[in-house]
Design a protein around this motif. Structure first.
Motif, mmCIF file in Angstrom:
data_model
loop_
_atom_site.group_PDB
_atom_site.id
_atom_site.type_symbol
_atom_site.label_atom_id
_atom_site.label_comp_id
_atom_site.label_asym_id
_atom_site.label_seq_id
_atom_site.Cartn_x
_atom_site.Cartn_y
_atom_site.Cartn_z
ATOM 1 N N THR A 317 0.828 -1.207 0.000
ATOM 2 C CA THR A 317 0.000 0.000 0.000
ATOM 3 C C THR A 317 0.860 1.254 0.000
ATOM 4 N N ALA A 318 1.952 1.239 0.790
ATOM 5 C CA ALA A 318 2.821 2.418 0.858
ATOM 6 C C ALA A 318 3.452 2.714 -0.496
ATOM 7 N N VAL A 319 3.938 1.661 -1.169
ATOM 8 C CA VAL A 319 4.517 1.850 -2.502
ATOM 9 C C VAL A 319 3.437 2.338 -3.470
ATOM 10 N N GLY A 320 2.234 1.806 -3.332
ATOM 11 C CA GLY A 320 1.134 2.243 -4.189
ATOM 12 C C GLY A 320 0.815 3.711 -4.001
ATOM 13 N N VAL A 321 0.836 4.199 -2.754
ATOM 14 C CA VAL A 321 0.573 5.606 -2.480
ATOM 15 C C VAL A 321 1.643 6.476 -3.128
ATOM 16 N N VAL A 322 2.923 6.066 -2.989
ATOM 17 C CA VAL A 322 4.019 6.854 -3.570
ATOM 18 C C VAL A 322 3.903 6.894 -5.087
ATOM 19 N N LEU A 323 3.697 5.726 -5.704
ATOM 20 C CA LEU A 323 3.591 5.679 -7.164
ATOM 21 C C LEU A 323 2.377 6.478 -7.650
ATOM 22 N N ALA A 324 1.250 6.349 -6.936
ATOM 23 C CA ALA A 324 0.050 7.090 -7.327
ATOM 24 C C ALA A 324 0.280 8.589 -7.220
ATOM 25 N N ALA A 325 0.976 9.024 -6.156
ATOM 26 C CA ALA A 325 1.251 10.454 -5.994
ATOM 27 C C ALA A 325 2.173 10.960 -7.094
ATOM 28 N N LEU A 326 3.197 10.186 -7.421
ATOM 29 C CA LEU A 326 4.096 10.583 -8.510
ATOM 30 C C LEU A 326 3.345 10.629 -9.841
ATOM 31 N N PHE A 327 2.470 9.659 -10.055
ATOM 32 C CA PHE A 327 1.666 9.648 -11.279
ATOM 33 C C PHE A 327 0.757 10.875 -11.337
ATOM 34 N N GLY A 328 0.135 11.216 -10.196
ATOM 35 C CA GLY A 328 -0.716 12.395 -10.159
ATOM 36 C C GLY A 328 0.050 13.668 -10.439
ATOM 37 N N ALA A 329 1.298 13.754 -9.920
ATOM 38 C CA ALA A 329 2.122 14.939 -10.175
ATOM 39 C C ALA A 329 2.462 15.062 -11.654
ATOM 40 N N ALA A 330 2.794 13.933 -12.289
ATOM 41 C CA ALA A 330 3.075 13.959 -13.730
ATOM 42 C C ALA A 330 1.814 14.283 -14.514
ATOM 43 N N LEU A 331 0.693 13.752 -14.046
ATOM 44 C CA LEU A 331 -0.578 14.009 -14.727
ATOM 45 C C LEU A 331 -0.941 15.489 -14.698
ATOM 46 N N SER A 332 -0.520 16.200 -13.643
ATOM 47 C CA SER A 332 -0.852 17.624 -13.564
ATOM 48 C C SER A 332 -0.224 18.400 -14.709
ATOM 49 N N LEU A 333 0.994 18.009 -15.134
ATOM 50 C CA LEU A 333 1.609 18.666 -16.289
ATOM 51 C C LEU A 333 0.776 18.470 -17.550
ATOM 52 N N VAL A 334 0.174 17.294 -17.658
ATOM 53 C CA VAL A 334 -0.636 16.987 -18.838
ATOM 54 C C VAL A 334 -2.014 17.643 -18.736
ATOM 55 N N SER A 335 -2.645 17.531 -17.567
ATOM 56 C CA SER A 335 -3.981 18.107 -17.395
ATOM 57 C C SER A 335 -3.965 19.614 -17.575
ATOM 58 N N ASN A 336 -2.943 20.273 -17.055
ATOM 59 C CA ASN A 336 -2.832 21.719 -17.253
ATOM 60 C C ASN A 336 -2.713 22.083 -18.721
ATOM 61 N N GLY A 337 -2.099 21.192 -19.489
ATOM 62 C CA GLY A 337 -1.768 21.531 -20.865
ATOM 63 C C GLY A 337 -2.792 21.165 -21.905
ATOM 64 N N THR A 338 -3.773 20.321 -21.563
ATOM 65 C CA THR A 338 -4.659 19.804 -22.603
ATOM 66 C C THR A 338 -5.508 20.897 -23.255
ATOM 67 N N LEU A 339 -6.155 21.736 -22.444
ATOM 68 C CA LEU A 339 -6.957 22.812 -23.033
ATOM 69 C C LEU A 339 -6.089 23.828 -23.772
#
Length: 407
Positions: A317-339
């Motif tokens: 679970t701890a590794v999953g939280v870290v990976l999910a948080a890193l994925f969310g941080a990377a996703l923010s670069l994409v989500s900000n840029g789509t529009l």
């Protein structure tokens, strides 16, 4: 006497109004997905019908989103505003969303088929106003400021998305009548806020006065330009890649946790992804402003591809939280840029169809993900490998789009 052009500042009031609209749209989908199976089974439908309905709704949205975007562009040109179409879509959505849970009362016998029809009609109403509304971002910020403005939408949308995994039991505890009514109220309030916060057209200054920085949403525009089909193809492809990759990761992550980690806290891991998306949205917007939106998106998509593969082999679970948080941080670069990406690929007079084309690609991705990969039995590692390929293909579309950019 001539004056140099005045830079257009970000209109933070309307941007926040638009962010509330984005958050409301996300919240309604959260409520809808939480209750969908429950509503169907209480009227005697099989749980599997939910997947079929979602596939159908997304296929319809794939067509409706660019059509409504095009129609709103024409409305903007003819009457100077998109707000009537947005208001119509919001009112239909609010009314249908309130009516949906009432099917538990009147939907007996043959009338129970009214529920699936209501669900599809509601999804179509949602598709009517989303593209016209979110295309307004291009009127509230310009050029390199767009990702910074879009970060507010990502922030609010991420917080709303976190309501599903984190507050799901609470929302379900409210019951469908209360939850659907509250969701409708939030969307209506967001729509009124957007209308209230939107700029109004200023009186034309004298010829020798300093130029006004921006026209308002009611300002007139030149004629609607022809469609840049090659550019729209890349926008559509990016929408498919981002949408399919994200959906597969969201399918594979809970499956990997369940298989590999007995007693894993799946809601915590999924909640970490959305919270990280929200918390990193504003820093990611600043980074995109410095790097350029395309570079930031390609960087984010590349990071998501690498992290997606790791998600398939999560070990705790701890590794999953870290990976999910890193994925969310990377996703923010994409989500900000789509529009901003979609808006940069079309002339300003085609903002609606540009936005709608991106959402159309995302709708096709949702249909593919739900129809081909839902309950497919594929191993999480294979799903995340496919997701990584989808992210990389989206990155290629974004990277190659520079030669077709309108701004």
């Amino acid at each position: 006497m001539t004056h140099p052009p005045v830079a257009k500042p970000i209109l933070w009031g309307p941007v926040w109004g638009l962010a509330l609209m984005q958050g409301a749209i996300t919240l309604l989908w959260v409520i809808y997905n939480l209750y969908l199976v429950q509503l169907l089974t209480q009227l005697g439908f099989p749980p599997g019908l939910a997947v079929s309905l979602l596939v159908l709704e997304n296929l319809l949205a794939m067509v409706i989103e660019p059509l409504m975007g095009t129609f709103s562009d024409q409305m903007q040109h003819q009457i100077g505003t998109r707000l009537p179409l947005i208001s119509l879509g919001v009112m239909l959505t609010v009314a249908l969303f309130i009516v949906i849970p009432t099917a538990l009362i009147w939907g007996q016998g043959p009338l129970r088929w009214g529920l699936p029809l209501l669900l599809v009609a509601w999804a179509m109403a949602m598709a009517v106003f989303r593209s016209p509304a979110l295309s307004l971002l291009g009127r509230y910020a310009m050029g390199t400021q767009l990702p910074q403005a879009a970060s507010i939408l990502t922030l609010v949308g991420g917080l709303s998305g976190a309501m599903g995994p984190i507050a799901g039991p609470f929302i379900l505890g409210l019951g469908p009548f209360v939850a659907f009514t509250l969701g409708s109220g939030v969307l209506l309030l967001a729509s009124l806020t957007l209308r209230w916060a939107g700029p109004t057209r200023k009186v034309e200054p004298p010829r020798d006065a300093m130029p006004v920085s921006i026209p308002a949403d009611m300002a007139a525009h030149p004629g609607v330009s022809s469609l840049p089909w090659a550019a729209l193809g890349l926008v559509f492809g990016a929408g498919v890649g981002v949408g399919l990759g994200f959906r597969l990761v969201m399918t594979a992550l809970p499956a990997a946790l369940t298989q590999r980690v007995p007693g894993a806290n799946v809601p915590l891991v999924l909640g970490a992804l959305f919270i990280a998306l929200a918390l990193t949205a504003i820093p990611a917007g600043q980074m995109a402003r410095r790097l350029g939106n395309r570079r930031a998106m390609v960087l984010g998509l590349s990071a998501m591809a690498g992290l997606a593969i790791l998600v398939g082999v999560v070990s705790s679970t701890a590794v999953g939280v870290v990976l999910a948080a890193l994925f969310g941080a990377a996703l923010s670069l994409v989500s900000n840029g789509t529009l901003p990406f979609a808006l940069a690929m079309v002339p300003p007079t085609r903002a609606g169809v540009g936005t709608g084309t991106y959402f159309s690609g995302g709708a096709l991705a949702a249909s593919l993900g739900g129809g081909l990969f839902s309950n497919s039995g594929l191993a999480p590692a294979l799903l995340t490998l496919i997701a990584a390929v989808a992210f990389l293909l989206a990155g290629l579309c974004v990277g190659y789009s520079r030669r077709f950019s309108q701004g």
